[in-house]
Enzyme design. Structure first.
Site, PDB file in Angstrom:
ATOM      1  CB  SER A  36      -2.988  -3.175  -9.276  1.00 49.13           C
ATOM      2  OG  SER A  36      -3.134  -3.570  -7.921  1.00 49.13           O
ATOM      3  CE1 TYR A  85       0.446   0.748  -7.438  1.00 47.39           C
ATOM      4  CE2 TYR A  85      -1.326  -0.662  -6.647  1.00 47.39           C
ATOM      5  CZ  TYR A  85      -0.158  -0.493  -7.361  1.00 47.39           C
ATOM      6  OH  TYR A  85       0.404  -1.569  -8.025  1.00 47.39           O
TER       7      TYR A  85
END
Length: 259
Positions: free
Chosen positions: A126, A139
């Site tokens: 990501s 995350y």
């Protein structure tokens, strides 16, 4: 024609990748946690948290295809939250799926790729693996770990003819928001809005990703917001720090009821 395995292949980016790979004439094994696949594409139930499931996937590829050319470790969940609000159980869950799921996949297929003296591993990370906004500790951490793992393996497996790519998109429209769980309801709501209101689609991201794979790029940043954020951090660090701290300050103000 490549032999391809895609995890998290029944929805979102995984589904888009499967469809576009099939349209290009590749053999594709779609995998996901559900018992059955969404169509007649070859399908295998695979929970990335299960080493036994990974062993079965490697055995399937050996039995049916005699090997594998492209492993796409795409399965993952969305998470996030302030460090003192998000629970340790939520941390354990995202580490087990988003980071260790990729580790298990690489471990399962590395022996096959080494024996073949060929293969390409693609790990979906990501933009959060490259830039680290506040209130996203878990995350950011797992996605940065995926980037680090990918770089490590790109060197480690190079003598065996194995290449590695890591994919780092920003938010795009997908059902990933449905996977959000955790204790920080406010941050969960922010993440859901960013995903659902993004003008970018899984199909658009998949198209750029597959082009990057074709070129054997290591770092694939498939959209302009992710690319600009990464460049800002690299080349204009004071500006990047101000932007991140502005986000954190606004979050504090919301939490304290100042706005």
């Amino acid at each position: 024609m490549n032999r391809v395995l895609v995890t998290g292949g029944s929805s979102g980016l995984g589904d888009a990748l499967v469809r576009q790979l099939l349209a290009s004439g590749h053999q594709v094994l779609r995998t996901d946690v559900a018992a059955e696949g969404p169509d007649d594409t070859p399908y295998l139930q695979l929970d990335v948290r299960s080493a036994a499931d990974w062993d079965k996937a490697a055995a399937w590829c050996s039995e049916h295809w005699g090997g594998l050319d492209l492993l796409i470790n795409n399965a993952g969940i969305a998470t996030g939250g302030r460090i003192d609000v998000e629970s340790l159980a939520a941390w354990d869950r995202v580490v087990d799926i988003n980071l260790m799921g990729v580790v298990r996949g690489c471990r399962a297929f590395a022996p096959m790729f080494k024996d073949q003296r060929s293969g390409h591993i693609v790990n979906t990370a990501s933009a959060a693996g490259l830039v680290h906004p506040p209130m996203m500790s878990s995350y950011n951490t797992v996605k940065a770990g995926v980037v680090a793992l990918s770089e490590t393996l790109s060197h480690e497996l190079h003598p065996y003819g194995v290449t590695v790519s890591v994919v780092c998109p920003s938010f795009f429209k997908t059902n990933l928001a449905d996977s959000i769980q955790g204790d920080d309801a406010e941050m969960n709501s922010v993440a859901r809005r960013l995903i659902e209101k993004s003008p970018r689609t899984a199909d658009g991201i998949a198209k750029v990703v597959l082009e990057g794979i074709r070129k054997q790029q290591f770092l694939i940043i498939p959209d302009r917001p992710a690319l600009m954020a990464w460049r800002t951090k690299r080349f204009a660090r004071p500006l990047y720090d101000r932007q991140m701290r502005k986000i954190a300050r606004r979050a504090r103000e919301r939490a304290e009821g100042s706005v």
